[in-house]
Design a protein around this motif. Sequence first.
Motif, mmCIF file in Angstrom:
data_model
loop_
_atom_site.group_PDB
_atom_site.id
_atom_site.type_symbol
_atom_site.label_atom_id
_atom_site.label_comp_id
_atom_site.label_asym_id
_atom_site.label_seq_id
_atom_site.Cartn_x
_atom_site.Cartn_y
_atom_site.Cartn_z
ATOM 1 N N ALA A 39 3.545 -29.499 33.207
ATOM 2 C CA ALA A 39 2.844 -29.968 32.498
ATOM 3 C C ALA A 39 2.885 -27.929 32.030
ATOM 4 O O ALA A 39 3.167 -27.618 32.028
ATOM 5 N N ALA A 40 2.294 -27.835 33.158
ATOM 6 C CA ALA A 40 1.497 -26.611 33.156
ATOM 7 C C ALA A 40 3.157 -25.274 33.450
ATOM 8 O O ALA A 40 2.903 -24.460 33.194
ATOM 9 N N THR A 41 4.063 -26.069 34.604
ATOM 10 C CA THR A 41 4.966 -24.674 35.170
ATOM 11 C C THR A 41 5.694 -25.006 33.545
ATOM 12 O O THR A 41 6.340 -24.242 33.338
ATOM 13 N N LEU A 42 5.781 -26.027 32.595
ATOM 14 C CA LEU A 42 7.023 -25.582 31.721
ATOM 15 C C LEU A 42 6.460 -25.306 30.260
ATOM 16 O O LEU A 42 6.822 -24.360 29.735
ATOM 17 N N TYR A 51 7.700 -15.845 36.102
ATOM 18 C CA TYR A 51 8.533 -15.976 36.965
ATOM 19 C C TYR A 51 7.729 -17.164 37.448
ATOM 20 O O TYR A 51 6.556 -17.274 37.609
ATOM 21 N N VAL A 52 8.638 -17.933 37.598
ATOM 22 C CA VAL A 52 7.575 -19.610 37.658
ATOM 23 C C VAL A 52 7.668 -19.979 38.804
ATOM 24 O O VAL A 52 8.545 -20.833 39.353
ATOM 25 N N ALA A 84 11.881 -16.456 45.312
ATOM 26 C CA ALA A 84 12.779 -17.101 44.395
ATOM 27 C C ALA A 84 13.125 -17.162 43.106
ATOM 28 O O ALA A 84 14.757 -16.843 43.177
ATOM 29 N N ALA A 85 11.984 -17.480 42.607
ATOM 30 C CA ALA A 85 12.171 -17.469 40.970
ATOM 31 C C ALA A 85 12.741 -15.842 40.523
ATOM 32 O O ALA A 85 13.128 -15.639 39.305
ATOM 33 N N LYS A 86 12.314 -15.431 41.135
ATOM 34 C CA LYS A 86 12.309 -13.582 39.968
ATOM 35 C C LYS A 86 14.209 -13.316 40.814
ATOM 36 O O LYS A 86 14.867 -12.617 40.357
ATOM 37 N N ALA A 87 14.926 -13.740 41.596
ATOM 38 C CA ALA A 87 15.784 -14.186 42.232
ATOM 39 C C ALA A 87 16.490 -14.827 41.322
ATOM 40 O O ALA A 87 18.336 -14.969 40.930
ATOM 41 N N VAL A 94 10.953 -24.606 42.978
ATOM 42 C CA VAL A 94 10.706 -25.190 43.439
ATOM 43 C C VAL A 94 10.493 -25.066 45.420
ATOM 44 O O VAL A 94 11.824 -24.871 45.267
ATOM 45 N N ARG A 95 9.768 -25.113 45.987
ATOM 46 C CA ARG A 95 9.616 -24.657 47.505
ATOM 47 C C ARG A 95 8.794 -25.525 47.887
ATOM 48 O O ARG A 95 7.930 -25.787 47.651
#
Length: 185
Positions: A39-42, A51-52, A84-87, A94-95
């Motif tokens: 929920a927070a991510t979305l 960038y999430v 990774a989100a920035k790229a 997600v990692r």
Amino acid sequence: MAAHRDLLRSQVPGATLNWQVSAGDELQALYSDPVAAVAATLLLVEAQIWYVGVGVGAVDTPLPTSVSEATGDGFVNARHAVDAAKASSWDTAVRGADSDTAAHQADALLSLLAAVRRRRTPTARQAATLADQGLTQQQIAEELGITQSSVSRRLSTALWQEEHAVRGVLVDLLEQADGQGHIHE
């Protein structure tokens, strides 16, 4: 920054370590509940300015009182996820452990949900937000001053039902990816 932090604290309560500004231009929290983490991510994705990165993995205990002082593989994975989100073209990632299939699948699914969220029209977003809060279509219609059939069209345009089905799968994948039960953003 503070406004988004406060919004996350109020709309997605239950963080194990609450949202705070870190590294000057980042927000960070620790969740043990993957439903709340999604929920927070979305919510962050929908803002279209972040960038999430979501990291899964073990956290060193005992936990400190501040998320910025916490350590462990989950936080290292969260840093890798932000990078990774920035790229990424979707600004999300997600990692987990490199060999973690569930984390890789969660990454792909989060990218899909991010694309759905970012393509919503303002009116579809408005109806979906109210539906996410548990309002019925009739209640949404009354709140927005429109017909129930208009609400139905807006939710259909937002792919709201499809998103909710997929969110459950994302939650399951995050649970599988995280052996310690902590999700870091």
